[in-house]
Design a protein around this motif. Structure first.
Motif, PDB file in Angstrom:
ATOM      1  N   GLY A 244       0.836  -1.206   0.000  1.00 30.71           N
ATOM      2  CA  GLY A 244       0.000   0.000   0.000  1.00 30.71           C
ATOM      3  C   GLY A 244       0.862   1.243   0.000  1.00 30.71           C
ATOM      4  N   THR A 245       0.476   2.206   0.801  1.00 28.68           N
ATOM      5  CA  THR A 245       1.229   3.467   0.845  1.00 28.68           C
ATOM      6  C   THR A 245       1.413   3.914   2.299  1.00 28.68           C
TER       7      THR A 245
ATOM      8  N   MET B  72       3.368   7.287  -0.200  1.00 29.51           N
ATOM      9  CA  MET B  72       4.533   6.640  -0.819  1.00 29.51           C
ATOM     10  C   MET B  72       4.290   5.138  -0.984  1.00 29.51           C
ATOM     11  N   PRO B  73       4.464   4.607  -2.173  1.00 32.30           N
ATOM     12  CA  PRO B  73       4.228   3.164  -2.372  1.00 32.30           C
ATOM     13  C   PRO B  73       5.236   2.324  -1.569  1.00 32.30           C
ATOM     14  N   VAL B  74       4.715   1.410  -0.777  1.00 30.97           N
ATOM     15  CA  VAL B  74       5.578   0.574   0.072  1.00 30.97           C
ATOM     16  C   VAL B  74       5.070  -0.863   0.077  1.00 30.97           C
ATOM     17  N   VAL B  75       5.974  -1.747   0.440  1.00 28.88           N
ATOM     18  CA  VAL B  75       5.626  -3.134   0.754  1.00 28.88           C
ATOM     19  C   VAL B  75       6.272  -3.406   2.107  1.00 28.88           C
ATOM     20  N   VAL B  76       5.452  -3.618   3.114  1.00 28.17           N
ATOM     21  CA  VAL B  76       5.983  -3.731   4.478  1.00 28.17           C
ATOM     22  C   VAL B  76       5.863  -5.175   4.977  1.00 28.17           C
ATOM     23  N   TYR B  77       6.970  -5.668   5.498  1.00 31.94           N
ATOM     24  CA  TYR B  77       7.028  -7.016   6.073  1.00 31.94           C
ATOM     25  C   TYR B  77       7.159  -6.869   7.590  1.00 31.94           C
ATOM     26  N   PRO B  78       6.061  -7.037   8.328  1.00 32.34           N
ATOM     27  CA  PRO B  78       6.130  -6.758   9.772  1.00 32.34           C
ATOM     28  C   PRO B  78       6.578  -7.974  10.582  1.00 32.34           C
ATOM     29  N   GLY B  79       7.742  -8.497  10.260  1.00 35.28           N
ATOM     30  CA  GLY B  79       8.259  -9.655  10.994  1.00 35.28           C
ATOM     31  C   GLY B  79       9.065 -10.532  10.059  1.00 35.28           C
TER      32      GLY B  79
END
Ligand code: SF4
Length: 412
Positions: A204-205, A209-216
């Motif tokens: 998402g953003t 800002m376009p992001v790809v978040v890996y929470p772990g």
């Protein structure tokens, strides 16, 4: 002080090239506009070393030949190029910048690769005269191609892998898509705790800002292989990410205070494994042989953004070498002494394999570590580490958000 840069004037559209023309570069123009909007006109210092050396425009083309600069008609113009480079360094120093974005392959501005002095169009490793001088003075010098490469977009979002204490970054994502970790090729599905709701990728953003978040992440000390712990990195790459921010908690080997965020400038992989020691990883990275150089494994370009973001946040920022160990035990006092001798500033149990994988894939890596404890103390406990990570996470989060803001993007 907000981020300041030095930039080749021709990239901003100035007609100062040898042929009388310019080479406006969209990514550089956007970056300059963004920095000026944030920090005023003085945020960007344009230079043209050749004009500063008193050369006319247009002028006869020249190339670096050994330690000389020679025109295509054979005239030695080393003096003018050296004078222009020295004046450029003066301007750069006066501007307060640490980062110089210079036109690729030019005999003045080229960095890393320049024309070979035969006027045949052949390119060889080397630096132009101004780039050399700026590097000697401690400036980070990159070319416009890297600016373009790093510019985030919806096709090339910024990947962020979150370590302990940084869960709040995930809360800021405006997700348009969630991908369960179990759907990631190569990720060990059994590693996902039943009650764990956050083991899903957030696409998402953050603040637009376009992001790809890996929470772990999973770790080697849990018994997983280097191939498995780097599955997130390959996933990010397949989603189009070119910039990746790797975050982790660490212990201080030296005198860095707990609660401080640090840039990882380099690493010691002491885990005993390497993701590229795997045919599957090598095939994925599309490299012919796994013997890749780890020089530039951590992006000096992204590090400049992190320094500026830390200054904006009024946060102290450490810099140093991260030693990655297998774990899961914390280090003995003797091991901490040994790590100090080896040049480590932080020690932890993640990140190094991820950084190798990302670098092999051609990604630009920003490493940020949250120092949670002094390594080697008898009092170190996992609970304390997590507690300190939660406390220090806010500053680290501000730095990440600042980096995203500076990176801007082609969509902005
Ligand atoms: S010296 Fe540098 S700034 Fe000037 S025209 Fe050449 S590449 Fe551009």
């Amino acid at each position: 002080m907000p981020l300041r840069i030095v930039i080749s004037d021709c990239l901003l559209g100035a007609a100062c090239r040898y042929d009388g023309g310019s080479k406006p570069h969209l990514g550089c123009l956007r970056l300059a506009r963004r920095l000026r909007a944030q920090g005023g006109e003085q945020a960007v210092a344009p230079i043209c070393p050749e004009m500063l050396g008193g050369l006319p425009c247009p002028r006869t083309p020249a190339e670096v030949r050994g330690d000389r600069v020679v025109r295509s008609d054979g005239v030695d113009v080393t003096r003018a190029y050296t004078d222009g480079a020295a004046r450029s360094v003066d301007i750069a120093k006066a501007s307060g910048a640490r980062l110089a974005i210079l036109k690729a392959r030019s005999p003045s501005c080229g960095s890393g690769a320049i024309y070979d002095g035969t006027f045949s169009g052949r390119v060889v490793p080397g630096d132009g005269v101004a780039a050399q001088m700026l590097k000697r003075e401690g400036f980070t010098v990159v070319d416009e191609e890297l600016v373009k490469y790093c510019e985030p977009s919806f096709e090339h979002p910024v990947a962020i892998v979150l370590g302990s204490g940084l869960g709040a970054v995930a809360d800021r994502v405006r997700a348009v898509r969630r991908i369960p970790y179990e759907d990631i090729e190569g990720f060990p599905a059994e590693a996902i705790p039943v009650e764990e709701h956050r083991f899903e990728v957030l696409v998402g953003t953050i603040d637009g800002m376009p992001v790809v978040v890996y929470p772990g992440r999973v770790h080697l000390y849990q018994g997983y292989s280097a191939l498995e712990v780097t599955s997130l990195i390959r996933h990010a790459y397949r989603l189009g990410c070119r910039d990746i921010i790797l975050t982790c908690a660490s212990g201080a080997v030296g005198d860095i205070e707990p609660g401080t965020t640090g840039i990882i400038r380099d690493q010691l992989n002491l885990t005993g494994v390497n993701p590229l020691a795997s045919a599957a990883c090598v095939a994925e990275a599309e490299i012919e042989v796994p013997f890749i150089s780890m020089a530039g494994g951590y992006s000096s370009y992204l590090a400049e953004f992190a320094r500026a973001a830390a200054q904006d946040a009024g946060a102290p920022l450490a810099e140093g070498v991260y030693a990655g160990l297998l774990g899961p035990t914390y280090e003995t006092a003797a091991e901490v002494r040994a790590l100090g001798v080896l040049g480590a500033d932080y020690v932890g149990m993640s990140t190094v394999c991820e950084a190798i994988m990302a670098h092999a894939l051609g990604m630009q890596v920003l490493g940020l570590t949250l120092v949670t404890n002094k390594a080697g103390l008898a009092s170190n406990t996992h609970a304390e580490v997590l507690e300190e990570a939660e406390r220090g996470g806010e500053v680290c989060q501000k730095i990440i958000l600042g980096v995203l803001r500076y990176l801007g993007g082609s969509h902005a």
